[in-house]
Enzyme design. Sequence first.
Site, mmCIF file in Angstrom:
data_model
loop_
_atom_site.group_PDB
_atom_site.id
_atom_site.type_symbol
_atom_site.label_atom_id
_atom_site.label_comp_id
_atom_site.label_asym_id
_atom_site.label_seq_id
_atom_site.Cartn_x
_atom_site.Cartn_y
_atom_site.Cartn_z
ATOM 1 N N VAL A 152 -9.867 1.750 -3.085
ATOM 2 C CA VAL A 152 -9.268 0.433 -2.920
ATOM 3 C C VAL A 152 -8.088 0.483 -1.714
ATOM 4 O O VAL A 152 -7.693 1.547 -1.501
ATOM 5 C CB VAL A 152 -8.717 -0.039 -4.171
ATOM 6 N N GLU A 153 -7.856 -0.675 -1.179
ATOM 7 C CA GLU A 153 -6.766 -0.893 -0.398
ATOM 8 C C GLU A 153 -6.907 -0.316 1.089
ATOM 9 O O GLU A 153 -6.002 0.487 1.503
ATOM 10 C CB GLU A 153 -5.499 -0.706 -0.779
ATOM 11 N N GLY A 154 -8.219 -0.223 1.378
ATOM 12 C CA GLY A 154 -8.651 0.732 2.661
ATOM 13 C C GLY A 154 -9.117 1.934 2.322
ATOM 14 O O GLY A 154 -8.551 2.842 1.729
ATOM 15 N N ARG A 197 0.905 -1.372 0.097
ATOM 16 C CA ARG A 197 0.050 -0.061 0.008
ATOM 17 C C ARG A 197 1.117 1.256 0.094
ATOM 18 O O ARG A 197 0.472 2.349 -0.579
ATOM 19 C CB ARG A 197 -0.864 0.094 1.187
#
Length: 825
Positions: free
Chosen positions: A501-503, A379
């Site tokens: 996305v990704e949190g 991330r």
Amino acid sequence: MSTIVTLVCVAIVGFACAYFRARLWQWTLATIVTIFVVGYGLGAAIPTWILLGIFVVLFALPLNAVPLRRALFSAPLLDFFRRVLPKLSETEQVALDAGTVGFEGELFSGKPDWTRLLSEPKPQLSPEEQAFLDGPCEQLCAMIDDWHITHELADLPPEVWTFIEREGFFGMIIPKQYGGKGFSATAHSAVLQKLASVSATLSSIVAVPNSLGPAELLLRYGSEEQKNHYLPRLADGREVPCFALTGPYAGSDATSIPDYGIVCKQVIDGKPTLGIRLTFDKRYITLAPIATLVGLAFRMYDPEHLLGDKEDLGITLALIPRDTPGLEIGRRHFPLNIPFQNGPLHGKDVFVPMDTLIGGPHMAGHGWRMLVECLSVGRGISLPSSATGFVRMAVAATGAYARIRKQFGLAVARFEGVEEALARIGGYSYAIAALSRASAAAVDRGEKPAVVSAIAKYHATEIGRDVIKDAMDVHGGKGIQLGPSNYLGRAWQGAPITITVEGANIMTRSLMIFGQGAIRCHPWVLKEMHAAREPDRAKALRDFDEALFGHLGFGISNAVRSLMLGITFAKFGKAPGDDYTRRYYRKLNRYSAALALTADTAMGVLGGRLKFKEKLSARLGDVLSYLYICSAMLKRYEDEGRPEAERPLLAWAFHDSVWRMQMALDGVIRNFPVRPVAWLLHTLVFPFGRREVPASDRLGRRVAAILTAPNSARDALVRGIYLTQTPNNPVGRMHALLPDVVAAEPVERKFLKAVKGGTIHAHDYFDQLAEAERQGAISETERAQLERLRRATAEFINVDDFDPGELRAKIVHGGADSKRSLHVA
């Protein structure tokens, strides 16, 4: 009167000891000496020996005699702390234990050690990495026609897929021993930035296998057999990976996934085989439609106790081949017209053998820890780098377009409203590039930057969204008409994707940055928590006593430092840097102390309730984030040799960040639920009120000027993106034309003066030029110069149009393994 003077001197010495963080015994000794020398010298009304006695009995002896201190203070406080300490969930505990702390810990200390930051080596690409950027990466960018990808194919062309796989773009993080590139995180980031400057679809597809996916998980946790089998196949593209975590009922709260696997035995090829029977429903999985190898997260149960006594083993990760019976895969989502391969996958009672578990059966139940540790690395690279690549492209495109586009006889860059937008684009570009670089450098140093990756993901993607908004505003109608010549439209459409996305960013800001940073970065809180949970009473008391009094000294010091730095406006004190930046370091010292004090106060007063005060946590996280971003910018400035030409960019971004820090702290204090505490905090943090202001209009004008003319600072902002003058790259051609646009402006002014003088009667632009030449307003050479420029800039002013039939969509059905299933004609 002499007694009062003595007590004032004692207070001053105490303030000095707190400011410089003297040890307890040093503070005690300094106080005793002050009482004796000042009291004796002035002949205090209260005899000096009485003052000394009071001080020793009430303060020095109980605090410096460790056994007495533990009995009187630490032991009862340890018991109280154990009672009130909130119980952490499994999710929270794993998140706290995962990752490492880098320079962000210094920013939380209230007194950053800047030598630690500035002594870190400058991130550099190796010759092999640079050759990859200049060779295969440049070639790949030249192959990209983003309109063809996003509107006509809804996918990359087959030849692009082949090139990506053949040249090892999916294996950048895989070590050379397994056939990968073995690139540094800095190189990984540089590749994604370049690809993102031409196509968000392309950068997304390349980012995922090098981020949170099977390769990263195998490298960290896989068995040797799994590594030797899968990693070479992932590196050369024989296997296309995806990782399935998110489902309809578990997004950001990944630990609540309902997908499950039951340990059981099943006869396979006539033999009883121990394995897992999986049922799952996943969505939003990038590369899933074309993946040949699926990483799957699920909760594992062992009701028959075939593996041991425990029934609920917890979150577990497995690798499942695409051809596994029962796996339903191949359909696609269509995320906001950015057609990177993304889709759902499902399975019911899908049986897989036990050796599909990543790392083998002994890693069952460790999936959440594995995910958190890998996510903190991926991330911090993928999304910040992609956002940085686009923002750099926006600098090149918007700066050039604002100089090319004329309204009312002037380049639109001359209008103050446009100037304001250009200043934001330039300042934010400087900040995001420094942040992305710092995040990648942390990974290269071997860190697992959980807090930094959350900061980088949130702020880089938010900055990207702000920049595309400003870029679209400057381009006006040019930006909203989609077509082959539109280089902004898809970025505008796709901005929410990176936010989500990704949190999701709301969760990242309100829960993760400060939620993890407050405990992981604080020098004492985690130690106090570990001591409180220590079963050995003697060791617990010893550790808690050290942490408790260290924490008390830390808090007092930050209160004094915050007040003194606020009163002096942080204009004094030792600081690194040159004459230009030394004041910036001092200002960060002030806000570091203010953050440490405010965070400590919030945790101490609100305790476990702070976890549910998400708005306060988010604002405190903002302060930590902007401290880190400012540090990254100063590091970049030092690494680049303190370039004078880039000072306006640094100044604009720094003033903006510090103003935002101030407003975030003010938001915490104004909304703090315990008002007397808030009043005290306001006095300590803002003794003269809020004095920070955003960057001035004059400074913004200087930044805008950098973006709209050729210069070294502009070159630094656009460094590393794809600017080659190819038919598929209008931004590259526009960037190359900028020197000619600037050079022609004096001639244009002469020509426009003649037109406004009323002596030129032609209506067509080129006829007007000819008439101006005949009248002597411009020379033959100048006429040719303006004619060339008009023809060259026409493509950047014009927009696309279509026959209505070209815009009608149709579905083309392909085979189950087809990499292209949706075509738009």
